[in-house]
Design a protein around this motif. Sequence first.
Motif, PDB file in Angstrom:
ATOM      1  N   GLN A 294       0.841  -1.205   0.000  1.00  0.00           N
ATOM      2  CA  GLN A 294       0.000   0.000   0.000  1.00  0.00           C
ATOM      3  C   GLN A 294       0.875   1.254   0.000  1.00  0.00           C
ATOM      4  OE1 GLN A 294      -2.859  -0.028   3.192  1.00  0.00           O
ATOM      5  NE2 GLN A 294      -3.211   2.182   3.070  1.00  0.00           N
ATOM      6  N   TYR A 295       1.968   1.216   0.765  1.00  0.00           N
ATOM      7  CA  TYR A 295       2.882   2.355   0.829  1.00  0.00           C
ATOM      8  C   TYR A 295       3.521   2.630  -0.531  1.00  0.00           C
ATOM      9  CZ  TYR A 295       7.227   4.894   1.659  1.00  0.00           C
ATOM     10  OH  TYR A 295       8.256   5.799   1.576  1.00  0.00           O
ATOM     11  N   LEU A 296       4.035   1.615  -1.189  1.00  0.00           N
ATOM     12  CA  LEU A 296       4.704   1.798  -2.477  1.00  0.00           C
ATOM     13  C   LEU A 296       3.736   2.347  -3.529  1.00  0.00           C
ATOM     14  CD1 LEU A 296       6.910  -1.438  -2.547  1.00  0.00           C
ATOM     15  CD2 LEU A 296       7.647   0.924  -2.128  1.00  0.00           C
ATOM     16  N   ALA A 297       2.473   1.925  -3.466  1.00  0.00           N
ATOM     17  CA  ALA A 297       1.468   2.467  -4.391  1.00  0.00           C
ATOM     18  C   ALA A 297       1.185   3.936  -4.077  1.00  0.00           C
ATOM     19  CB  ALA A 297       0.181   1.641  -4.291  1.00  0.00           C
ATOM     20  N   HIS A 298       1.194   4.273  -2.775  1.00  0.00           N
ATOM     21  CA  HIS A 298       0.927   5.652  -2.349  1.00  0.00           C
ATOM     22  C   HIS A 298       2.024   6.599  -2.813  1.00  0.00           C
ATOM     23  CE1 HIS A 298      -0.124   9.018   0.319  1.00  0.00           C
ATOM     24  NE2 HIS A 298       1.154   9.028   0.688  1.00  0.00           N
ATOM     25  N   ILE A 299       3.278   6.180  -2.727  1.00  0.00           N
ATOM     26  CA  ILE A 299       4.380   7.104  -3.031  1.00  0.00           C
ATOM     27  C   ILE A 299       4.695   7.200  -4.526  1.00  0.00           C
ATOM     28  CG2 ILE A 299       5.406   6.635  -0.783  1.00  0.00           C
ATOM     29  CD1 ILE A 299       7.680   5.146  -2.342  1.00  0.00           C
ATOM     30  N   ALA A 300       4.185   6.285  -5.328  1.00  0.00           N
ATOM     31  CA  ALA A 300       4.539   6.252  -6.758  1.00  0.00           C
ATOM     32  C   ALA A 300       4.296   7.592  -7.459  1.00  0.00           C
ATOM     33  CB  ALA A 300       3.801   5.120  -7.453  1.00  0.00           C
ATOM     34  N   PRO A 301       3.094   8.207  -7.326  1.00  0.00           N
ATOM     35  CA  PRO A 301       2.893   9.498  -8.000  1.00  0.00           C
ATOM     36  C   PRO A 301       3.765  10.616  -7.421  1.00  0.00           C
ATOM     37  CG  PRO A 301       0.990   8.952  -6.620  1.00  0.00           C
ATOM     38  CD  PRO A 301       1.855   7.740  -6.678  1.00  0.00           C
ATOM     39  N   PHE A 302       4.045  10.588  -6.109  1.00  0.00           N
ATOM     40  CA  PHE A 302       4.914  11.600  -5.508  1.00  0.00           C
ATOM     41  C   PHE A 302       6.344  11.469  -6.033  1.00  0.00           C
ATOM     42  CE2 PHE A 302       1.606  11.547  -2.132  1.00  0.00           C
ATOM     43  CZ  PHE A 302       1.337  12.920  -2.102  1.00  0.00           C
ATOM     44  N   LYS A 303       6.823  10.239  -6.164  1.00  0.00           N
ATOM     45  CA  LYS A 303       8.178  10.025  -6.675  1.00  0.00           C
ATOM     46  C   LYS A 303       8.281  10.510  -8.118  1.00  0.00           C
ATOM     47  CE  LYS A 303      11.844   6.585  -7.131  1.00  0.00           C
ATOM     48  NZ  LYS A 303      12.166   6.895  -8.529  1.00  0.00           N
ATOM     49  N   ASN A 304       7.256  10.216  -8.908  1.00  0.00           N
ATOM     50  CA  ASN A 304       7.249  10.676 -10.295  1.00  0.00           C
ATOM     51  C   ASN A 304       7.244  12.203 -10.361  1.00  0.00           C
ATOM     52  OD1 ASN A 304       6.900  10.172 -13.256  1.00  0.00           O
ATOM     53  ND2 ASN A 304       4.961  11.244 -12.885  1.00  0.00           N
ATOM     54  N   GLN A 305       6.459  12.842  -9.480  1.00  0.00           N
ATOM     55  CA  GLN A 305       6.406  14.307  -9.431  1.00  0.00           C
ATOM     56  C   GLN A 305       7.756  14.893  -9.036  1.00  0.00           C
ATOM     57  OE1 GLN A 305       3.238  15.801  -6.944  1.00  0.00           O
ATOM     58  NE2 GLN A 305       3.795  17.954  -7.242  1.00  0.00           N
ATOM     59  N   LEU A 306       8.402  14.284  -8.044  1.00  0.00           N
ATOM     60  CA  LEU A 306       9.724  14.749  -7.634  1.00  0.00           C
ATOM     61  C   LEU A 306      10.727  14.644  -8.771  1.00  0.00           C
ATOM     62  CD1 LEU A 306      10.170  13.212  -4.045  1.00  0.00           C
ATOM     63  CD2 LEU A 306      10.097  15.646  -4.591  1.00  0.00           C
ATOM     64  N   ASP A 307      10.709  13.511  -9.464  1.00  0.00           N
ATOM     65  CA  ASP A 307      11.669  13.283 -10.538  1.00  0.00           C
ATOM     66  C   ASP A 307      11.494  14.276 -11.686  1.00  0.00           C
ATOM     67  OD1 ASP A 307      12.703  11.200  -9.087  1.00  0.00           O
ATOM     68  OD2 ASP A 307      11.606   9.632 -10.169  1.00  0.00           O
ATOM     69  N   CYS A 308      10.284  14.828 -11.812  1.00  0.00           N
ATOM     70  CA  CYS A 308      10.000  15.764 -12.913  1.00  0.00           C
ATOM     71  C   CYS A 308      10.284  17.225 -12.549  1.00  0.00           C
ATOM     72  CB  CYS A 308       8.547  15.626 -13.356  1.00  0.00           C
ATOM     73  SG  CYS A 308       8.188  14.049 -14.178  1.00  0.00           S
ATOM     74  N   ILE A 309      10.522  17.512 -11.273  1.00  0.00           N
ATOM     75  CA  ILE A 309      10.800  18.894 -10.865  1.00  0.00           C
ATOM     76  C   ILE A 309      12.193  19.296 -11.339  1.00  0.00           C
ATOM     77  CG2 ILE A 309      11.121  20.456  -8.897  1.00  0.00           C
ATOM     78  CD1 ILE A 309       9.116  18.751  -7.331  1.00  0.00           C
ATOM     79  N   GLU A 310      12.296  20.458 -11.965  1.00  0.00           N
ATOM     80  CA  GLU A 310      13.589  20.952 -12.407  1.00  0.00           C
ATOM     81  C   GLU A 310      14.236  21.778 -11.295  1.00  0.00           C
ATOM     82  OE1 GLU A 310      13.143  23.070 -16.056  1.00  0.00           O
ATOM     83  OE2 GLU A 310      12.521  21.308 -17.200  1.00  0.00           O
ATOM     84  N   TYR A 311      15.545  21.797 -11.280  1.00  0.00           N
ATOM     85  CA  TYR A 311      16.262  22.525 -10.239  1.00  0.00           C
ATOM     86  C   TYR A 311      16.300  24.016 -10.536  1.00  0.00           C
ATOM     87  CZ  TYR A 311      17.945  18.082  -8.412  1.00  0.00           C
ATOM     88  OH  TYR A 311      18.018  16.826  -7.874  1.00  0.00           O
ATOM     89  N   ILE A 312      16.134  24.810  -9.477  1.00  0.00           N
ATOM     90  CA  ILE A 312      16.332  26.264  -9.551  1.00  0.00           C
ATOM     91  C   ILE A 312      17.627  26.555  -8.823  1.00  0.00           C
ATOM     92  CG2 ILE A 312      15.454  28.530  -8.877  1.00  0.00           C
ATOM     93  CD1 ILE A 312      12.639  27.382  -9.068  1.00  0.00           C
ATOM     94  N   GLU A 313      18.600  27.081  -9.524  1.00  0.00           N
ATOM     95  CA  GLU A 313      19.913  27.301  -8.929  1.00  0.00           C
ATOM     96  C   GLU A 313      19.946  28.563  -8.107  1.00  0.00           C
ATOM     97  OE1 GLU A 313      23.475  26.300 -10.306  1.00  0.00           O
ATOM     98  OE2 GLU A 313      22.898  24.884 -11.860  1.00  0.00           O
TER      99      GLU A 313
END
Length: 422
Positions: free
Chosen positions: A392-411
């Motif tokens: 249940q936990y891994l299913a819950h975090i999947a969209p959050f992990k995808n969202q994090l991976d798509c965030i671009e860095y602001i220097e």
Amino acid sequence: MHKYWGLALGLAFLVSCKDQKQAGDELSEVVTIKKPVETRQFGFLMNDFEVVQDTIRDGDSFGAIMLRNKIDYPKIAMIAETYKDTFDVRRIVKGKPYVILKSKDSTNATEVFIYQSDPINYTVIDFRGDVVAYNKKQKVKYVTREASGVINSSLSEAILQQGIDYNITNSLSEIYAWSIDFFRLQKGDKFKVIYKEKYINDTIYAGAGSIEAAYFEHNGEPFYAFNYVTDSVRNIREYYDHEAKNLRRAFLRSPVQFSRISSRYNLNRRIAFYGNKVRPHKGTDYAAPIGTPILATANGTVEESTRRGGNGKYVKIKHNGTYSTQYLHMKAQNVKKGQYVKQGDVIGWIGMTGNTSGPHVCYRFWKNGRQVDPLREKLPTADPIADSLKKQYLAHIAPFKNQLDCIEYIEEPSEELLTLNE
């Protein structure tokens, strides 16, 4: 002559009709009377009262404020005694806002007192009829935000450059307190964070809420963190990584946030003042300004909260049959003997009591009754997520992990760039 007289009468009639029409138009205009906008705050219709807004000033007390507003002393004493668990009159804080609602009649009597302990929580004392006091919360709207950064100087600088609430810095340091040494961040370390902001009435900012998910890259090593409720009945939340491992350890790395180590555990320390004799230092000193909060590094029961000799004011906590910790030279303690404390609770404040040459806390660590160096100990980890919850936990975090991976860095602007722009 009759001809001209008739023409004159006709012109006079036209002018008269025109004037009457204009007059009639003015008389027939619809005048719109706007109804006063009803303002409701703290559960009261403010239009019904004369509203007085102020802040607690230096030297103010609850009693003095009430006496100035014609509340007699017996009522003040009754509130202080009867409702001390609801509203401790001794703990009103300078700078906090309050509102007094008065009647609009000739008596101008004080009917309600509202004390705002923070933008969300407030206390109401209602003097109408039987005096009552109760605590309430403002209705809060949560808005999800994203942030990211590359560190050139410090985490706080990288966050403040973007106008992000400084509390996000503290929250990240707490989440990663066991994984990352925030005293030794490297230039080029990176972070991404998904968090919530709180708003009252949709527009009034009320601070940063919880961090839902975060990513920190330190020395090239990635650290994910996801907020997850493991017990909905008791609302127990923990932060786990992308493999469902608990980020928390049984002990915090440090009892003070964003301090520096001024003296390490050293059994062979020699002090010139004592003729260069060996004077073992069985604690780790964390230097910080006077008044800085000191945190319990783990759950436990307070064994001692007192003052003694060179230790000054101190607290000692027994965590279990194996570990105990002690915190010396406090300005003041915030706990009592026998009290149960949780990891991260404020147990006192940095001071200079006892034998000390500067403001710091001497942190001592016992294992099986012997003082050891906590920075060299392999401390126990917290329990991982239960196997029954892992899927249940891994299913819950999947969209959050995808969202994090798509965030671009602001220097964060480098020092060289900032110099060029000046």
